[in-house]
Design a protein around this motif. Structure first.
Motif, mmCIF file in Angstrom:
data_model
loop_
_atom_site.group_PDB
_atom_site.id
_atom_site.type_symbol
_atom_site.label_atom_id
_atom_site.label_comp_id
_atom_site.label_asym_id
_atom_site.label_seq_id
_atom_site.Cartn_x
_atom_site.Cartn_y
_atom_site.Cartn_z
ATOM 1 N N PRO A 174 0.687 -1.424 0.141
ATOM 2 C CA PRO A 174 -0.106 -0.013 0.116
ATOM 3 C C PRO A 174 0.589 1.069 -0.284
ATOM 4 O O PRO A 174 -0.152 2.339 -0.347
ATOM 5 N N CYS A 175 2.266 1.346 0.513
ATOM 6 C CA CYS A 175 3.036 2.599 1.209
ATOM 7 C C CYS A 175 3.461 3.074 -0.487
ATOM 8 O O CYS A 175 3.373 4.205 -1.125
ATOM 9 N N GLU A 176 3.322 2.443 -1.561
ATOM 10 C CA GLU A 176 3.910 2.135 -3.716
ATOM 11 C C GLU A 176 2.058 3.221 -3.519
ATOM 12 O O GLU A 176 2.076 3.273 -5.379
ATOM 13 N N ARG A 177 1.420 3.192 -2.912
ATOM 14 C CA ARG A 177 -0.570 3.712 -3.572
ATOM 15 C C ARG A 177 -0.576 4.512 -2.693
ATOM 16 O O ARG A 177 -1.864 4.889 -2.359
ATOM 17 N N ASP A 178 0.507 5.656 -2.021
ATOM 18 C CA ASP A 178 -0.087 6.511 -0.786
ATOM 19 C C ASP A 178 -0.807 5.846 0.083
ATOM 20 O O ASP A 178 -1.522 6.255 0.413
ATOM 21 N N TYR A 179 -0.347 4.456 0.544
ATOM 22 C CA TYR A 179 -1.290 3.583 1.453
ATOM 23 C C TYR A 179 -2.793 3.213 1.268
ATOM 24 O O TYR A 179 -3.549 3.474 2.463
ATOM 25 N N GLU A 180 -2.560 3.403 -0.375
ATOM 26 C CA GLU A 180 -4.435 3.388 -0.228
ATOM 27 C C GLU A 180 -4.461 1.766 -0.393
ATOM 28 O O GLU A 180 -3.399 1.105 -0.816
ATOM 29 N N GLY A 181 -5.618 1.055 -0.446
ATOM 30 C CA GLY A 181 -5.825 -0.044 -0.736
ATOM 31 C C GLY A 181 -5.150 -1.316 0.433
ATOM 32 O O GLY A 181 -5.245 -2.634 -0.384
ATOM 33 N N GLY A 182 -5.531 -1.568 1.004
ATOM 34 C CA GLY A 182 -5.209 -2.008 2.563
ATOM 35 C C GLY A 182 -6.112 -1.596 3.620
ATOM 36 O O GLY A 182 -7.805 -1.803 3.742
ATOM 37 N N PHE A 183 -5.607 -2.702 4.927
ATOM 38 C CA PHE A 183 -6.290 -2.639 5.796
ATOM 39 C C PHE A 183 -6.327 -1.183 7.035
ATOM 40 O O PHE A 183 -5.307 -0.300 7.060
ATOM 41 N N ALA A 184 -7.596 -0.606 6.734
ATOM 42 C CA ALA A 184 -7.545 0.929 7.003
ATOM 43 C C ALA A 184 -7.304 1.376 8.998
ATOM 44 O O ALA A 184 -7.174 0.198 9.244
ATOM 45 N N THR A 185 -6.210 1.785 9.547
ATOM 46 C CA THR A 185 -5.840 2.128 10.297
ATOM 47 C C THR A 185 -6.821 2.127 11.604
ATOM 48 O O THR A 185 -6.868 2.184 12.295
ATOM 49 N N ALA A 186 -7.922 2.667 10.953
ATOM 50 C CA ALA A 186 -9.565 2.641 11.849
ATOM 51 C C ALA A 186 -9.295 1.304 12.260
ATOM 52 O O ALA A 186 -9.794 1.268 13.599
ATOM 53 N N LEU A 187 -9.905 0.271 11.494
ATOM 54 C CA LEU A 187 -9.522 -0.772 11.776
ATOM 55 C C LEU A 187 -9.094 -0.987 12.352
ATOM 56 O O LEU A 187 -9.247 -2.022 13.826
ATOM 57 N N MET A 188 -7.623 -0.916 12.272
ATOM 58 C CA MET A 188 -6.772 -1.719 13.378
ATOM 59 C C MET A 188 -6.919 -1.309 14.192
ATOM 60 O O MET A 188 -6.664 -2.187 15.886
ATOM 61 N N LEU A 189 -7.429 -0.286 14.901
ATOM 62 C CA LEU A 189 -7.242 0.731 16.370
ATOM 63 C C LEU A 189 -8.075 -0.500 16.401
ATOM 64 O O LEU A 189 -7.952 -0.185 18.345
ATOM 65 N N LYS A 190 -9.592 0.008 15.853
ATOM 66 C CA LYS A 190 -10.636 -1.161 16.433
ATOM 67 C C LYS A 190 -9.918 -2.702 17.317
ATOM 68 O O LYS A 190 -10.878 -2.718 17.883
ATOM 69 N N ASP A 191 -9.374 -3.173 16.531
ATOM 70 C CA ASP A 191 -9.345 -4.398 16.752
ATOM 71 C C ASP A 191 -8.371 -4.318 17.773
ATOM 72 O O ASP A 191 -7.949 -5.594 18.922
#
Length: 252
Positions: A174-191
């Protein structure tokens, strides 16, 4: 697969359960519910109990493998439920994933998923830390990533989801696409929050998990744009924090 516990409660209490209760008993008994939401284990068990009380069957089946695994059909499904329910779900889940693992009774799939994401959430932060430190020491990101990935520090967060552009020349994290298209930070915070909550209930120590949860919370609070970006964007948060001469707080 829904965002979290409130949505699951709503969908089942307002839609699925009333419908199941209106069905003839034979139809209810022929119904299998599969929920792939990552949610609170207690809520999942309560919902499963309500579903089972109608005569239907239910499994919790959260996934591991991310967006890439979903697109490729290579996800792992971590299943909680009775043996009979698990066996019924296999033929459906194998259409979407490669590994279908029966983790135990209702809620066990979620327990396994939460523990897995606890490891992942902590690892992604330390990979970001090490990649940032390495560059400050003059190391080329690709060289450093190669060392880590072929040594004892090797992990998915570095070998597949490395947060530094150009660190994985033959891959497209995702870092190659400005961190798009992966597992959202908000979802990781939820987990991470689910992990700390269940650790509280179980009386299990979680020092690194709590620190990681706090760091992801800081990422979103200080740089809201990263909430929907892939959680490897914690690297960008650390990078900007260092450039501003600030320190990351491990506790509030």
């Amino acid at each position: 697969m829904l965002p979290s516990s409130p949505q699951v409660r709503s969908v089942y209490s307002e839609g699925v359960l009333p419908t199941l209760r209106r069905l003839p008993k034979e139809q209810a008994r022929g119904t299998l519910c599969i929920d792939s939401t990552t949610l609170d284990v207690t809520v999942a068990r309560e919902v499963a109990g309500d579903v089972i009380s109608t005569g239907a069957q239910m499994v919790d089946a959260p996934v591991s493998g991310g967006v890439t695994g979903a697109k490729a059909g290579t996800l792992s499904f971590l299943v909680g439920g009775t043996t009979e329910s698990f066996e019924r779900s296999q033929s459906i889940l194998t259409l979407m994933g490669q590994r279908i693992i029966h983790c135990g009774p209702s809620g066990s799939g979620l327990g396994a998923k939460i523990c897995n994401n606890l490891v992942l959430g902590v690892q992604q932060i330390v990979v970001a830390e090490s990649m940032l430190l390495g560059q400050k020491l003059g190391l080329d990101p690709a060289v450093l990533a190669g060392v880590i990935n072929s040594s004892t520090g090797g992990c998915w967060a570095s070998s597949v989801n490395n947060p530094v552009p150009s660190a994985l020349p033959e891959k497209s994290p995702p870092c190659e696409r400005d961190y798009e298209g992966g597992f959202a930070t908000a979802l990781m915070l939820k987990d991470m929050g689910l992990a700390t909550e269940i650790a509280n209930e179980a009386g299990s120590p979680l020092p690194l998990g709590r620190a990681a949860e706090n760091i992801y919370a800081q990422v979103i609070k200080q740089q809201p744009v990263l909430a929907r970006k892939d959680f490897s964007s914690v690297y960008r948060f650390l990078q900007i924090t260092a450039e501003d001469g600030k320190k990351v707080k491990l506790t509030e």
